[in-house]
Motif scaffolding. Sequence first.
Motif, short mmCIF file in Angstrom:
data_model
loop_
_atom_site.label_atom_id
_atom_site.label_comp_id
_atom_site.label_asym_id
_atom_site.label_seq_id
_atom_site.Cartn_x
_atom_site.Cartn_y
_atom_site.Cartn_z
N GLY A 96 0.82 -1.23 0.00
CA GLY A 96 0.00 0.00 0.00
C GLY A 96 0.84 1.26 0.00
N THR A 97 0.80 2.01 1.10
CA THR A 97 1.58 3.25 1.22
C THR A 97 3.07 2.97 1.42
N THR A 98 3.43 1.74 1.71
CA THR A 98 4.80 1.27 2.04
C THR A 98 5.25 1.68 3.44
N ARG A 99 4.30 2.13 4.26
CA ARG A 99 4.71 2.61 5.60
C ARG A 99 5.43 1.53 6.40
N VAL A 100 4.91 0.32 6.32
CA VAL A 100 5.52 -0.76 7.12
C VAL A 100 6.87 -1.14 6.52
N ALA A 101 6.90 -1.23 5.19
CA ALA A 101 8.18 -1.54 4.52
C ALA A 101 9.22 -0.48 4.84
N GLN A 102 8.78 0.77 4.93
CA GLN A 102 9.73 1.86 5.23
C GLN A 102 10.36 1.69 6.60
N ALA A 147 8.89 -5.48 -1.18
CA ALA A 147 7.53 -4.93 -1.04
C ALA A 147 6.72 -5.28 -2.28
N LEU A 148 5.46 -5.66 -2.06
CA LEU A 148 4.61 -6.05 -3.20
C LEU A 148 3.20 -5.52 -3.01
N ASP A 149 2.59 -5.10 -4.11
CA ASP A 149 1.19 -4.68 -4.11
C ASP A 149 0.70 -4.76 -5.55
N SER A 150 -0.63 -4.85 -5.71
CA SER A 150 -1.20 -4.90 -7.07
C SER A 150 -1.52 -3.51 -7.61
N ALA A 151 -1.41 -2.47 -6.80
CA ALA A 151 -1.73 -1.12 -7.26
C ALA A 151 -0.50 -0.46 -7.89
N THR A 152 -0.71 0.18 -9.03
CA THR A 152 0.42 0.81 -9.74
C THR A 152 1.01 1.96 -8.93
N TYR A 153 0.15 2.75 -8.26
CA TYR A 153 0.69 3.86 -7.46
C TYR A 153 1.53 3.32 -6.30
N SER A 154 1.13 2.16 -5.75
CA SER A 154 1.89 1.57 -4.65
C SER A 154 3.27 1.13 -5.13
N LYS A 155 3.34 0.62 -6.37
CA LYS A 155 4.65 0.24 -6.94
C LYS A 155 5.54 1.48 -7.05
N VAL A 156 4.93 2.61 -7.41
CA VAL A 156 5.70 3.86 -7.49
C VAL A 156 6.22 4.24 -6.10
N ALA A 196 7.77 -12.02 7.33
CA ALA A 196 6.85 -11.44 6.34
C ALA A 196 5.66 -10.82 7.05
N TYR A 197 5.30 -9.61 6.60
CA TYR A 197 4.09 -8.96 7.11
C TYR A 197 3.04 -9.02 6.02
N LEU A 198 1.85 -9.53 6.37
CA LEU A 198 0.77 -9.71 5.40
C LEU A 198 -0.41 -8.84 5.81
N ASP A 199 -0.80 -7.94 4.94
CA ASP A 199 -1.89 -7.02 5.29
C ASP A 199 -2.91 -6.95 4.15
N PRO A 200 -3.61 -8.06 3.89
CA PRO A 200 -4.54 -8.08 2.75
C PRO A 200 -5.80 -7.26 3.02
N PRO A 201 -6.54 -6.90 1.96
CA PRO A 201 -7.83 -6.25 2.17
C PRO A 201 -8.75 -7.21 2.91
N TYR A 202 -9.71 -6.67 3.66
CA TYR A 202 -10.57 -7.57 4.44
C TYR A 202 -12.05 -7.38 4.13
N ASN A 203 -12.37 -6.67 3.06
CA ASN A 203 -13.79 -6.56 2.70
C ASN A 203 -13.94 -6.38 1.19
#
Length: 365
Positions: A41-47, A58-67, A206-213
């Motif tokens: 997501g925001t990469t806060r945890v990765a940071q 760090a991995l996410d499916s959102a293009t802005y998150s990759k940026v 590994a920290y896993l924080d998937p969407p939950y809804n």
Amino acid sequence: MRWVKIVLVIKYLGSKRTLVPLLGALVEASGATTALDLFTGTTRVAQVMKRSGKTVTALDSATYSKVFADTWISLDATTVNQRELTDALAHLESLPGEAGYFTQSFCIDARYIQPFNGERVDAMREIIASDYAGSWLEAPLLTSLILAADRVDSTTGVQMAYLKNWSWRSAKPLELKDPGLIDGHGDAFLGDALQLTAALPAVDIAYLDPPYNQHRYFGNYHVWESLVRWDKPETYGVANKRTDVRGDTHRSDFNSRKTMPAAIAKLLGDVNAETIVLSYNNESWLGREELIELCRHRGHVEVLDYEFKRYIGSQIGIYNRTGALVGEPGVRRNLEHLLLAGPKATLKRMIQATEHIEVRVAGEA
Ligand SMILES: C[S@@+](CC[C@H](N)C(=O)[O-])C[C@H]1O[C@@H](n2cnc3c(N)ncnc32)[C@H](O)[C@@H]1O
């Protein structure tokens, strides 16, 4: 341990802003030198992982998150020429506004940002595309532009609607800030965690924080997606979402009651880490006991529970342009579960490390 304050923040649903000190302490106490932030997501945890010297994936499916991850995780502040970034930001700041796709779609047809700021976003984004695409500067410039636009937006934090009247902050002039690159090593990946996790390098934690809804990030943050992709797509509806928000291409198995339990189980089987920390929420389709059961094959399991104020949009309701309530205010508190699974001795150290950390009960926006 010294915690570095992260000053540049973005409004993001499910962001772990208030849990960051705790998650950082857990990772540190685990003794890990390599760490994975799945659903970054925001990469806060990765940071926070990277700032404490871990080599981070760090991995996410959102293009802005990759940026964001390219900016804060992949780039190593010790090896880039900071002067080039400062000069490029100054160059973008100096550009006069020029109305284009962004202004028309998101400032006039929809009202996320005031047109005088939208025109500057258009001008800056065009120059990033023509002058910086493919260079190391592209990601930090885009990150800076997204954060600047977020600071002057007129939403409650998601882009499925905007406020009836312009927010007070939207009247302020857009201002680019240096995103603040971080020393150290890391890698960023874009894609579906279900398809990519098994092939990622092995890590200690590994920290896993998937969407939950059911709420899809692709639709909730379609403005950031379009700003990064700069593909100027057709849009639909009052919120002016990209037409591909309607299709199946960007569906996540974690957004459906039917597919989510199997998706979590697959993820827990695929992730190549000695210890895992899984974030979950009492509003999810899986209960605490079911989650514990799913984690058991990974070793010893411990659970930490925290109570949080809900996301701000759910407290005040979400309004469309005509002032109609399009999202109902809901229950105001939720429980965040942190499931820890791995070697017993490691988990014991991790739990002990949390004892002196106070988790502030706060909104997520
Ligand atoms: C709860 S948020 C993570 C928030 C993050 N920990 C933070 O602090 O900013 C969930 C994230 O999962 C991402 N996501 C959703 N489905 C995904 C999938 N199948 N694979 C990878 N990422 C996914 C979303 O884009 C979103 O950024």
